[in-house]
Design an enzyme around this catalytic site. Structure first.
Site, mmCIF file in Angstrom:
data_model
loop_
_atom_site.group_PDB
_atom_site.id
_atom_site.type_symbol
_atom_site.label_atom_id
_atom_site.label_comp_id
_atom_site.label_asym_id
_atom_site.label_seq_id
_atom_site.Cartn_x
_atom_site.Cartn_y
_atom_site.Cartn_z
ATOM 1 N N ASP A 149 0.657 -1.135 0.014
ATOM 2 C CA ASP A 149 0.084 0.129 -0.063
ATOM 3 C C ASP A 149 0.793 1.299 0.121
ATOM 4 O OD1 ASP A 149 -2.449 1.249 0.008
ATOM 5 O OD2 ASP A 149 -3.163 0.426 1.746
ATOM 6 N N ASP A 204 -10.374 3.400 -3.364
ATOM 7 C CA ASP A 204 -10.990 2.412 -2.978
ATOM 8 C C ASP A 204 -12.535 2.214 -3.337
ATOM 9 O OD1 ASP A 204 -9.036 1.922 -1.243
ATOM 10 O OD2 ASP A 204 -9.678 1.766 0.454
HETATM 11 C C1 GLA Z 1 -6.017 1.322 1.554
HETATM 12 C C2 GLA Z 1 -6.343 0.296 0.400
HETATM 13 C C3 GLA Z 1 -7.192 -0.595 0.798
HETATM 14 C C4 GLA Z 1 -6.845 -1.255 1.927
HETATM 15 C C5 GLA Z 1 -6.566 -0.205 3.168
HETATM 16 C C6 GLA Z 1 -6.233 -0.799 4.592
HETATM 17 O O1 GLA Z 1 -7.159 1.938 1.876
HETATM 18 O O2 GLA Z 1 -6.623 0.959 -0.710
HETATM 19 O O3 GLA Z 1 -7.515 -1.576 0.012
HETATM 20 O O4 GLA Z 1 -5.750 -1.885 2.019
HETATM 21 O O5 GLA Z 1 -5.834 0.627 2.808
HETATM 22 O O6 GLA Z 1 -5.974 0.034 5.496
#
Ligand code: GLA
Length: 403
Positions: A149, A204
């Site tokens: 990430d 997301d």
């Molecule tokens: C980000 C990623 C998500 C998830 C969260 C976890 O938002 O894009 O897919 O992995 O972090 O904290």
């Protein structure tokens, strides 16, 4: 002697200057599996993961192709005195090696999550400054997949940060899929092909059809919003290097039609199919959708070419095509609107041609059998116009096979 010295010199300089490679043979089709985040957020544990693996086997999903069981954020405990990351001992009392071993024994694979910054999005220890040590630890545990990430990355350069982790994984010596998760901010499709096996193209996903959820400094997006952000990216995807429009929200609360439209369109996009629901309690309809082998075959097709919108109309109807191996095509009719729509598609008047794959279908001269992938039945051939009613927020999806 002089020749030997020159040869030795060449060997050593090659060893010190060549940068590491990603593991090339992985993810030849888009990865399939399950991930904890969409449904469980930070609430992860060894018990949850083992139960989900059981459900993946019992539901038939493993045998339909789902293999990765991915623990997202918040599995982490502290680093030990030597700096090696450890799992949270309360949540994962038997440790990650035991978990990986038990998944492997059942034909499944283990995925973990980390972050290029100093802390993960959930505030756990990130890999910054510990990349090689973390990669070594994952390899020792038997990890198969790393989602990496981009929170708290400060002024790091994305391509460089992800290359560091690629090199660390290569040094650790275990083939591990590298899933790049920097939300498309730094155009990963332009640099990530030699770095990772898939890259997120957007922020997301969230479980709604067409919404934006504003969280202040960032937003999460419904299915249509994410779909629309894939425009112009298909030329970057292929075997071993996929666009990732984020994990599935199937079974997480959308209407059944919306769930199946989401699933079908992700298959048309050759997207990774990473389920994000509770596999232990899913309804028979959700299970049947996730395990629909005909739709999965569209996604997993060995040609690895992402589909494209062929026709779009003002009233929200979209006709998509995806070339498949062996001369077949997948075709989807997406109804973005909420009211059902009658659709007539007169194949004989259409000539579908795709510059990217150099494939074309001249329906005026070549006839194809048409199979409805929701019912699994042949519904005629392209010699006659297709007539169907597509429900609101739904998709009709077909496979065309030369007659
Ligand atoms: C980000 C990623 C998500 C998830 C969260 C976890 O938002 O894009 O897919 O992995 O972090 O904290």
């Amino acid at each position: 002697m002089r020749r030997i010295i020159i040869a030795l010199f060449c060997l050593t300089s090659a060893a010190t200057t060549a940068s590491a490679q990603k593991y090339e043979q992985l993810a030849q089709t888009p990865p399939m599996g399950w991930n904890s985040w969409n449904r469980f957020g930070c609430n992860v544990s060894e018990k949850l993961v083992r139960e989900m693996a059981d459900a993946m086997v019992a539901s038939g999903m493993r045998d339909a192709g789902y293999r990765y069981v991915n623990v997202d954020d918040c599995w982490h405990g502290a680093r030990d005195s030597l700096g090696f990351i450890q799992p949270d001992p309360t949540r994962f009392p038997n440790g990650m090696k035991a978990l990986a071993d038990s998944l492997h024994a059942r034909g499944l694979k283990l995925g973990l999550y980390s972050d290029a910054g100093w802390r993960t999005c959930g505030g756990k220890p990130g890999s910054r400054g510990y990349e090689f040590q973390d990669a070594l630890q994952y390899a020792r545990w038997g990890v198969d997949y790393l989602k990496y990430d981009w929170c708290n990355a400060d002024s790091l350069k994305a391509s460089g940060a992800y290359m560091t982790m690629r090199d660390a994984l290569a040094k650790a010596g275990r083939p591990i899929v590298l899933s790049i998760c920097e939300w498309g901010d730094n155009l990963p499709w332009t640099w990530a092909r030699p770095v990772g096996h898939l890259w997120r193209t957007t922020g997301d996903i969230t479980n709604c059809w067409d919404c934006e959820q504003n969280h202040g400094s960032w937003s999460s997006w419904g299915v249509l919003r994410i779909l629309d952000k894939q425009k112009g990216l298909r030329q970057y995807a292929g075997p071993g290097h996929w666009n990732d429009p984020d994990m599935l929200e199937v079974g997480n609360g959308m209407a059944p039609d919306e769930d199946r439209a989401h699933f079908a369109m992700w298959a048309m996009l050759a997207a990774p199919l990473i389920a994000g629901n509770d596999l232990r309690t899913m309804s028979p309809a959700t299970r049947a959708l996730l395990a629909n082998r005909d739709v999965i075959a569209v996604d997993q097709d060995s040609l690895g070419v992402q589909g494209f919108a062929y026709q779009t109309t003002m009233d929200g109807l979209e006709i998509w095509f995806k070339p498949l191996a062996g001369g077949d095509w997948a075709m989807a009719v997406l109804n973005r609107a909420s009211a059902p729509r009658p659709v007539t598609f007169d194949f004989a008047r259409e000539y579908v041609s795709d510059d990217l794959s150099k494939r074309s279908a001249d329906f005026g001269t070549v006839t194809y059998h048409v199979r409805d992938l929701w019912t699994g039945r042949d519904v005629g051939t392209t010699a006659k116009p297709l007539a169907a009613t597509v429900g609101g927020h739904d998709v009709a999806i077909y496979r065309l096979r030369k007659a």
